[in-house]
Design a protein around this motif. Structure first.
Motif, mmCIF file in Angstrom:
data_model
loop_
_atom_site.group_PDB
_atom_site.id
_atom_site.type_symbol
_atom_site.label_atom_id
_atom_site.label_comp_id
_atom_site.label_asym_id
_atom_site.label_seq_id
_atom_site.Cartn_x
_atom_site.Cartn_y
_atom_site.Cartn_z
ATOM 1 N N ALA A 74 35.760 41.377 33.396
ATOM 2 C CA ALA A 74 37.216 41.277 33.470
ATOM 3 C C ALA A 74 37.829 41.356 32.086
ATOM 4 O O ALA A 74 38.801 42.075 31.853
ATOM 5 C CB ALA A 74 37.618 39.979 34.154
ATOM 6 N N THR A 92 40.888 40.961 38.215
ATOM 7 C CA THR A 92 39.894 42.037 38.201
ATOM 8 C C THR A 92 38.918 41.825 39.348
ATOM 9 O O THR A 92 38.377 40.735 39.526
ATOM 10 C CB THR A 92 39.123 42.071 36.864
ATOM 11 N N THR A 136 41.838 46.535 38.828
ATOM 12 C CA THR A 136 42.645 45.509 38.180
ATOM 13 C C THR A 136 43.979 45.428 38.909
ATOM 14 O O THR A 136 44.629 46.452 39.150
ATOM 15 C CB THR A 136 42.866 45.836 36.700
ATOM 16 N N PHE A 143 40.359 44.425 30.560
ATOM 17 C CA PHE A 143 41.691 44.185 30.018
ATOM 18 C C PHE A 143 41.770 44.444 28.520
ATOM 19 O O PHE A 143 42.853 44.534 27.956
ATOM 20 C CB PHE A 143 42.121 42.745 30.330
#
Length: 402
Positions: free
Chosen positions: A15, A156, A64, A19
């Motif tokens: 995750a 996510t 996401t 990002f």
């Protein structure tokens, strides 16, 4: 966001990786990229490039989502899983690709609720239903992580298509059901053959032996026979009585006549008395005759279960007392068989040679019942078998109650 969600914000390395480059990848998120930029080191371009390559080449589907369950990012594996394209997925609501558990789903947590079904042991694993672009439904397992970025909560999801696994499980389940049906059919055939052979022995051979005994009795009444002939006839009568006794024992083992003549309760009484006489083990039977008025299928199955349990106790338990309890409650029969022997071990129940226990389980499962086998508690507390059997379809002379 609930405390439970906050506790697993940073559990997923994937995750954070996704990002780390979302700002430079997704149009319309320049502010998020600017918020991330101060935290970057001098090696940011290299890590960002490596992160993109890793996520794009990942075999698992990665999505996401924002707070409103809109897809901000989808990797090629996700597009391939849903038979769509990355461009078509990004900016689309999650409801186009995953079934919501509620009609008014508005956030990712409505698709992956905290109390929903779990796909694994981790609290972040879920089992959901995917929707391909052509409308086809398929099973998915996924891991969910959330982070807070730029004042927003982003989610996510890493998904795996488990259609093949479910197909294999369905085939195994069907195969298992077929084996159960085959086992039940073999048990039925076996009982029918036993009944047939027992009746043949009793009706044909039994009558023949009885006739021979009557002839010997007539011969013994002849006073003109010499003493050697009398002794020979006496020996023949002894052997004949032994043969008759053996014949009755064999026929009874094949199919107890008490089961046909007196029903299950009477058959269990005879079984208890024979067990005590043969093995010297005290056996108590607690049952109500009125509650055991069942059809032949159920009566035979229950009798064989108790018979097999007593055989195992005599062979392996080293017990001095046995309790048989059969209690009827509505349309269910609670059967308990306990002893004060050495107790059964878990490894004993899994042995390949434990065919008696396997047969007991198959008979119980064949009637749609449940069985539990274990120790009473303590090293030498004995073994206890608890069985629950539904009787609604097997009652005689009364209307089944719900």
């Amino acid at each position: 966001m609930t405390p439970q969600r906050r506790q697993r914000r940073h559990r997923s390395g994937k995750a954070v990786l996704v990002f780390s480059f979302l700002g430079g990848y997704c149009a319309g998120h320049a502010a998020a990229a600017a918020a991330l930029r101060p935290a970057r080191s001098v090696h940011r371009p290299v890590r960002e490039f490596d992160g993109r390559r890793i996520v794009h080449s990942a075999s698992d589907a990665i999505l996401t989502l924002d707070e409103e369950a809109v897809i901000l990012f989808a990797n090629p594996a996700a597009a391939n899983m849903f038979a769509s394209s990355v461009a078509a997925m990004q900016g689309s609501p999650l409801a186009r690709f995953i079934q919501a558990r509620a009609a008014n789903a508005s956030s990712p947590y409505d698709y992956f609720p905290a109390g929903g079904s779990r796909a694994g042991r981790r609290a972040t694993d879920y089992a959901v239903t995917g929707i391909r672009a052509n409308g086809q439904l398929f099973p998915i397992e996924g891991s969910v992580s959330t982070i807070e970025h730029g004042g927003r909560q982003l989610c996510t999801v890493i998904l795996r298509d488990v259609s093949e696994r479910h197909l294999v499980q369905q085939k195994l389940s069907r195969s298992h059901d077929q084996l159960r049906q085959l086992s039940a059919a073999l048990q039925t055939i076996r009982e029918e053959e036993r009944t047939h052979i027992a009746r043949e022995l009793h009706d044909d051979l039994g009558q023949l032996l009885a006739s021979l005994r009557m002839d010997l009795t007539l011969l013994q009444g002849n006073d003109r026979l010499p003493e050697p002939s009398r002794r020979l006839i006496a020996g023949m009568e002894t052997n004949l009585l032994t043969a008759i006794t053996s014949l009755r024992r064999i026929a009874t083992n094949l199919r107890p006549r008490a089961l046909d003549e007196g029903g299950l309760y009477f058959a269990l009484q005879v079984l208890r008395d024979e067990f005590t006489e043969r093995h010297g083990i005290a056996c108590t039977l607690l049952a109500d005759e009125a509650g055991l008025r069942l059809d032949d299928t159920a009566s035979t199955a229950i009798f064989r279960i108790v018979q097999e349990a007593l055989t195992n106790i005599a062979r392996h338990a080293g017990a001095t007392r046995v309790l048989l309890s059969l209690e009827r409650s509505g349309d269910q029969l609670q059967v308990r068989i306990s002893d004060d022997g050495r107790g059964i071990r878990n490894e004993d129940m899994e042995k390949k040679e434990s065919l008696g226990l396997v047969g007991m389980r198959e008979r119980v499962w064949g009637m749609g019942g449940e069985i539990a086998i274990g120790c009473e508690g303590g090293k030498h507390a004995g073994t206890r078998i608890d069985i629950t059997l539904p009787l609604a379809a097997h009652l005689i002379g009364e209307v089944a109650t719900s």
